[in-house]
Scaffold this active site. Structure first.
Site, PDB file in Angstrom:
ATOM      1  CG  HIS A   1      -2.215  -0.797   0.740  1.00 29.58           C
ATOM      2  ND1 HIS A   1      -2.245  -2.179   0.718  1.00 29.58           N
ATOM      3  CD2 HIS A   1      -3.409  -0.382   0.249  1.00 29.58           C
ATOM      4  CE1 HIS A   1      -3.410  -2.580   0.251  1.00 29.58           C
ATOM      5  NE2 HIS A   1      -4.128  -1.518  -0.040  1.00 29.58           N
TER       6      HIS A   1
ATOM      7  CD  GLU B   1       5.571  -6.875   0.091  1.00 35.21           C
ATOM      8  OE1 GLU B   1       5.330  -6.024   0.957  1.00 35.21           O
ATOM      9  OE2 GLU B   1       4.723  -7.692  -0.300  1.00 35.21           O
TER      10      GLU B   1
ATOM     11  CB  CYS C   1      25.843   0.958   6.190  1.00 36.43           C
ATOM     12  SG  CYS C   1      26.057   1.962   7.672  1.00 36.43           S
TER      13      CYS C   1
ATOM     14  CB  CYS D   1      24.316   0.528  11.484  1.00 34.14           C
ATOM     15  SG  CYS D   1      23.260   0.506  10.013  1.00 34.14           S
TER      16      CYS D   1
ATOM     17  NE  ARG E   1      14.505   7.299   4.573  1.00 30.08           N
ATOM     18  CZ  ARG E   1      13.814   8.109   3.780  1.00 30.08           C
ATOM     19  NH1 ARG E   1      14.408   8.658   2.719  1.00 30.08           N
ATOM     20  NH2 ARG E   1      12.545   8.379   4.019  1.00 30.08           N
TER      21      ARG E   1
ATOM     22  NE  ARG F   1       2.108  -6.800   0.472  1.00 31.77           N
ATOM     23  CZ  ARG F   1       1.646  -5.790   1.226  1.00 31.77           C
ATOM     24  NH1 ARG F   1       0.369  -5.434   1.186  1.00 31.77           N
ATOM     25  NH2 ARG F   1       2.470  -5.105   2.011  1.00 31.77           N
TER      26      ARG F   1
HETATM   27  N1  LIG Z   1       5.811   1.269   8.947  1.00 32.54           N
HETATM   28  C1  LIG Z   1       6.198   0.465   7.983  1.00 32.54           C
HETATM   29  O1  LIG Z   1       7.376   0.069   7.912  1.00 32.54           O
HETATM   30  C2  LIG Z   1       5.214   0.000   6.969  1.00 32.54           C
HETATM   31  C3  LIG Z   1       3.977   0.589   6.871  1.00 32.54           C
HETATM   32  N2  LIG Z   1       3.067   0.154   5.959  1.00 32.54           N
HETATM   33  C4  LIG Z   1       1.777   0.818   5.970  1.00 32.54           C
HETATM   34  O2  LIG Z   1       0.880  -0.007   6.711  1.00 32.54           O
HETATM   35  C5  LIG Z   1      -0.457   0.254   6.322  1.00 32.54           C
HETATM   36  C6  LIG Z   1      -1.194  -1.039   6.078  1.00 32.54           C
HETATM   37  O3  LIG Z   1      -0.698  -1.692   4.951  1.00 32.54           O
HETATM   38  P1  LIG Z   1      -1.518  -2.927   4.295  1.00 32.54           P
HETATM   39  O4  LIG Z   1      -1.846  -3.949   5.324  1.00 32.54           O
HETATM   40  O5  LIG Z   1      -0.753  -3.331   3.102  1.00 32.54           O
HETATM   41  O6  LIG Z   1      -2.867  -2.148   3.895  1.00 32.54           O
HETATM   42  P2  LIG Z   1      -4.346  -2.649   3.568  1.00 32.54           P
HETATM   43  O7  LIG Z   1      -5.006  -1.528   2.844  1.00 32.54           O
HETATM   44  O8  LIG Z   1      -4.298  -3.987   2.925  1.00 32.54           O
HETATM   45  O9  LIG Z   1      -5.035  -2.828   4.975  1.00 32.54           O
HETATM   46  C7  LIG Z   1      -5.667  -1.800   5.648  1.00 32.54           C
HETATM   47  C8  LIG Z   1      -6.916  -2.351   6.326  1.00 32.54           C
HETATM   48  O10 LIG Z   1      -7.467  -1.304   7.105  1.00 32.54           O
HETATM   49  C9  LIG Z   1      -8.881  -1.341   6.996  1.00 32.54           C
HETATM   50  N3  LIG Z   1      -9.383  -0.001   7.345  1.00 32.54           N
HETATM   51  C10 LIG Z   1      -9.403   1.114   6.586  1.00 32.54           C
HETATM   52  N4  LIG Z   1      -9.905   2.155   7.278  1.00 32.54           N
HETATM   53  C11 LIG Z   1     -10.212   1.676   8.504  1.00 32.54           C
HETATM   54  C12 LIG Z   1     -10.765   2.267   9.689  1.00 32.54           C
HETATM   55  N5  LIG Z   1     -11.090   3.556   9.730  1.00 32.54           N
HETATM   56  N6  LIG Z   1     -10.939   1.482  10.778  1.00 32.54           N
HETATM   57  C13 LIG Z   1     -10.625   0.164  10.746  1.00 32.54           C
HETATM   58  N7  LIG Z   1     -10.093  -0.458   9.648  1.00 32.54           N
HETATM   59  C14 LIG Z   1      -9.892   0.301   8.550  1.00 32.54           C
HETATM   60  C15 LIG Z   1      -9.132  -1.769   5.562  1.00 32.54           C
HETATM   61  O11 LIG Z   1     -10.431  -2.316   5.412  1.00 32.54           O
HETATM   62  C16 LIG Z   1      -8.021  -2.799   5.359  1.00 32.54           C
HETATM   63  O12 LIG Z   1      -8.461  -4.099   5.715  1.00 32.54           O
HETATM   64  C17 LIG Z   1      -0.361   1.193   5.119  1.00 32.54           C
HETATM   65  O13 LIG Z   1      -0.519   2.523   5.596  1.00 32.54           O
HETATM   66  C18 LIG Z   1       1.075   0.994   4.642  1.00 32.54           C
HETATM   67  O14 LIG Z   1       1.547   2.122   3.933  1.00 32.54           O
HETATM   68  C19 LIG Z   1       3.311  -0.913   5.144  1.00 32.54           C
HETATM   69  C20 LIG Z   1       4.510  -1.542   5.215  1.00 32.54           C
HETATM   70  C21 LIG Z   1       5.588  -1.102   6.067  1.00 32.54           C
HETATM   71  N1  LIG Z   2       8.190   8.986   2.172  1.00 33.23           N
HETATM   72  C1  LIG Z   2       7.215   8.654   3.142  1.00 33.23           C
HETATM   73  C2  LIG Z   2       7.823   7.704   4.150  1.00 33.23           C
HETATM   74  C3  LIG Z   2       6.821   6.677   4.466  1.00 33.23           C
HETATM   75  C4  LIG Z   2       7.334   5.702   5.496  1.00 33.23           C
HETATM   76  O1  LIG Z   2       7.210   5.944   6.673  1.00 33.23           O
HETATM   77  N2  LIG Z   2       7.875   4.579   5.056  1.00 33.23           N
HETATM   78  C5  LIG Z   2       8.204   3.480   5.937  1.00 33.23           C
HETATM   79  C6  LIG Z   2       8.172   2.252   5.169  1.00 33.23           C
HETATM   80  S1  LIG Z   2       6.608   1.978   4.446  1.00 33.23           S
HETATM   81  C7  LIG Z   2       6.786   0.608   3.584  1.00 33.23           C
HETATM   82  O2  LIG Z   2       5.906   0.147   2.956  1.00 33.23           O
HETATM   83  C8  LIG Z   2       9.582   3.587   6.548  1.00 33.23           C
HETATM   84  O3  LIG Z   2      10.275   2.624   6.737  1.00 33.23           O
HETATM   85  N3  LIG Z   2       9.977   4.740   6.912  1.00 33.23           N
HETATM   86  C9  LIG Z   2      11.280   5.003   7.427  1.00 33.23           C
HETATM   87  C10 LIG Z   2      12.089   5.728   6.400  1.00 33.23           C
HETATM   88  O4  LIG Z   2      13.276   5.970   6.646  1.00 33.23           O
HETATM   89  O5  LIG Z   2      11.536   6.056   5.345  1.00 33.23           O
HETATM   90  C11 LIG Z   2       6.669   9.873   3.855  1.00 33.23           C
HETATM   91  O6  LIG Z   2       7.425  10.836   4.021  1.00 33.23           O
HETATM   92  O7  LIG Z   2       5.508   9.811   4.236  1.00 33.23           O
HETATM   93 ZN   LIG Z   3       5.753  -1.726   1.882  1.00 28.78          ZN
HETATM   94 ZN   LIG Z   4      23.951   2.287   8.677  1.00 26.19          ZN
END
Ligand SMILES: NC(=O)C1=CN([C@@H]2O[C@H](COP(=O)(O)OP(=O)(O)OC[C@H]3O[C@@H](n4cnc5c(N)ncnc54)[C@H](O)[C@@H]3O)[C@@H](O)[C@H]2O)C=CC1
Ligand SMILES: N[C@@H](CCC(=O)N[C@@H](CSC=O)C(=O)NCC(=O)O)C(=O)O
Ligand SMILES: [Zn+2]
Ligand SMILES: [Zn+2]
Length: 379
Positions: free
Chosen positions: A48, A70, A99, A105, A117, A372
């Protein structure tokens, strides 16, 4: 190899502008420079976050670009000084670099890495601040240091995890983002203990991986919250024990959860990217110790808020990137766990298409039945 040191012309899905359909183009991919690796991408899934950047709401979004982060593939060639991978190695590109030398790190406190980054945030490679992608001389920006919606990509060597060559690339590509993020949010960021009550807001891939991680950690109750009740059936298979649809309640969802749990949950996870839900996720936590982890990515300009009293009275607000996993060190370990059937991956794959069908794949993402979608890139 015949292509070493040469430009490669290959197919890639180019996002020319925010929100406009991606276009499959012939893209020239330059050879890797010092400290860089050129990868033949074989499979890539959609996350997403790709849709978020494509929507134009990402403050770091630059166009034209090649999205995608991914994925899995095979090293085609390496630049000068690259020692940890070689042509033929099976790899997963990692948007979160490691790194092993920078302040981050070495801190032992975070999985964030500072080495590349600044360059990956502006769509270029670090050595010359230029892109390795072009179309007839027009540069196309990189994305998240990975750009996997392409048959070939160039990444920094600190952004490549070498994995067991026996692992099926069409499956383990998912270990590049969503599944580790959910598992790691529980294991590394929250450190959920056995017997805990956990609330998961949003039951997409990331939320389901949180549930899977919480079950493995021995959580006693895993409450799934989603506005789409169709998510509830599949969520049982990932460990969710109870379901709440906010649409079925008049009270604020945090109050519903506090009432259900004798004062609040021990841990909550926001896996949507909605700042109102982030507040609810914090406020449904138990006074004195409840911890809420923000996983979802919210759009540019969005801000979180709560009464400071919520924190004064002991609730903790945290966030996680890639679930706190150190990418190059731990992605191979996650692949091994998958090979030993200790974590799920196949179960998150609901659709398989080709790179040429990428716009259909994005359409599918917005339907409730898609977790996915994996794209085969060389068909
Ligand atoms: N922090 C990180 O490293 C990462 C963050 N993300 C973020 O995580 C989030 C989720 O990703 P996915 O699971 O792939 O998304 P997704 O869209 O498949 O899942 C989101 C779910 O939330 C539900 N939803 C939407 N609005 C809602 C509400 N108001 N209340 C309750 N449920 C609600 C939807 O029905 C859906 O089932 C995205 O924002 C994505 O960008 C994704 C990967 C890494
Ligand atoms: N460019 C975006 C950054 C969004 C964000 O927080 N990305 C996550 C990964 S989401 C993967 O699906 C993350 O790892 N952030 C750490 C980083 O260093 O980017 C924004 O500014 O919103
Ligand atoms: Zn992702
Ligand atoms: Zn590093």
């Amino acid at each position: 190899m015949a292509t070493t040191g040469q430009f490669i012309t290959c197919k890639a899905a180019v996002a020319w502008e925010a929100n406009k359909p991606l276009v499959i183009e012939d893209v020239q991919v330059a050879p890797p420079q010092a400290g860089e690796v050129r990868i033949k991408i074989l499979f890539t899934a959609l996350c997403h976050t790709d849709a978020y950047t494509w929507s134009g709401k990402d403050p770091e979004g630059l166009f034209p670009c090649i999205l995608g982060h991914e994925a899995a593939g095979i090293v085609e060639s390496v630049g000068e000084g690259v020692t940890e991978v070689q042509p033929g190695d099976h790899v997963i590109p990692c948007y979160q670099a490691e790194c092993k030398e920078c302040k981050f790190c070495r801190s032992g406190k975070t999985n964030l890495c500072g080495k590349v980054r600044a360059a990956t945030g502006v769509g270029v490679m670090m050595s010359d601040r230029k892109s390795r992608f072009s179309i007839n001389g027009t540069p196309i920006y990189h994305f998240m240091g990975t750009s996997t919606f392409s048959q070939y990509t160039v990444v920094h060597d600190v952004s490549v995890a070498k994995i067991d060559p026996v692992a099926p690339l069409e499956k383990v590509c998912l270990l590049g983002c969503g599944v580790p993020t959910g598992l790691g949010a529980v294991w590394n960021t929250a450190k959920v203990e056995s017997g805990s009550i956990v609330a998961v807001f949003g039951l997409g891939t990331v939320g389901l991986a949180v549930a899977e991680g919480a079950k493995a950690a021995g959580a006693s109750r895993i409450i799934g919250i989603d506005i789409d009740s169709k998510k509830f059936d599949v969520a049982k298979n990932f460990g969710v024990t109870e379901f709440v649809n906010p649409k079925d309640h008049e009270k604020p969802i945090q109050q519903v959860l506090v009432d259900l749990t004798d004062g609040g949950v021990d841990y909550s996870f926001e896996c949507i990217g909605n700042v109102s839900v982030m507040r609810a996720a914090l406020e449904c936590c138990h006074k004195g110790w409840g911890t809420s982890v923000i996983v979802g990515v919210a759009a540019s300009g969005q801000e979180i808020s709560t009464r400071p009293f919520q924190l004064v009275t002991g609730r903790v607000w945290k966030g996680t990137a890639f679930g706190g996993f150190k990418s190059r060190s731990q992605v191979p370990w996650l692949v091994e766990k998958y090979m030993k059937k200790e974590i799920k991956v196949d179960e998150y794959i609901t659709h398989n298409l080709t790179l040429g069908e990428i716009n259909e794949a994005f359409d599918l993402m917005h339907e409730g039945g898609c977790l996915r979608c994996v794209l085969a890139t060389h068909v």
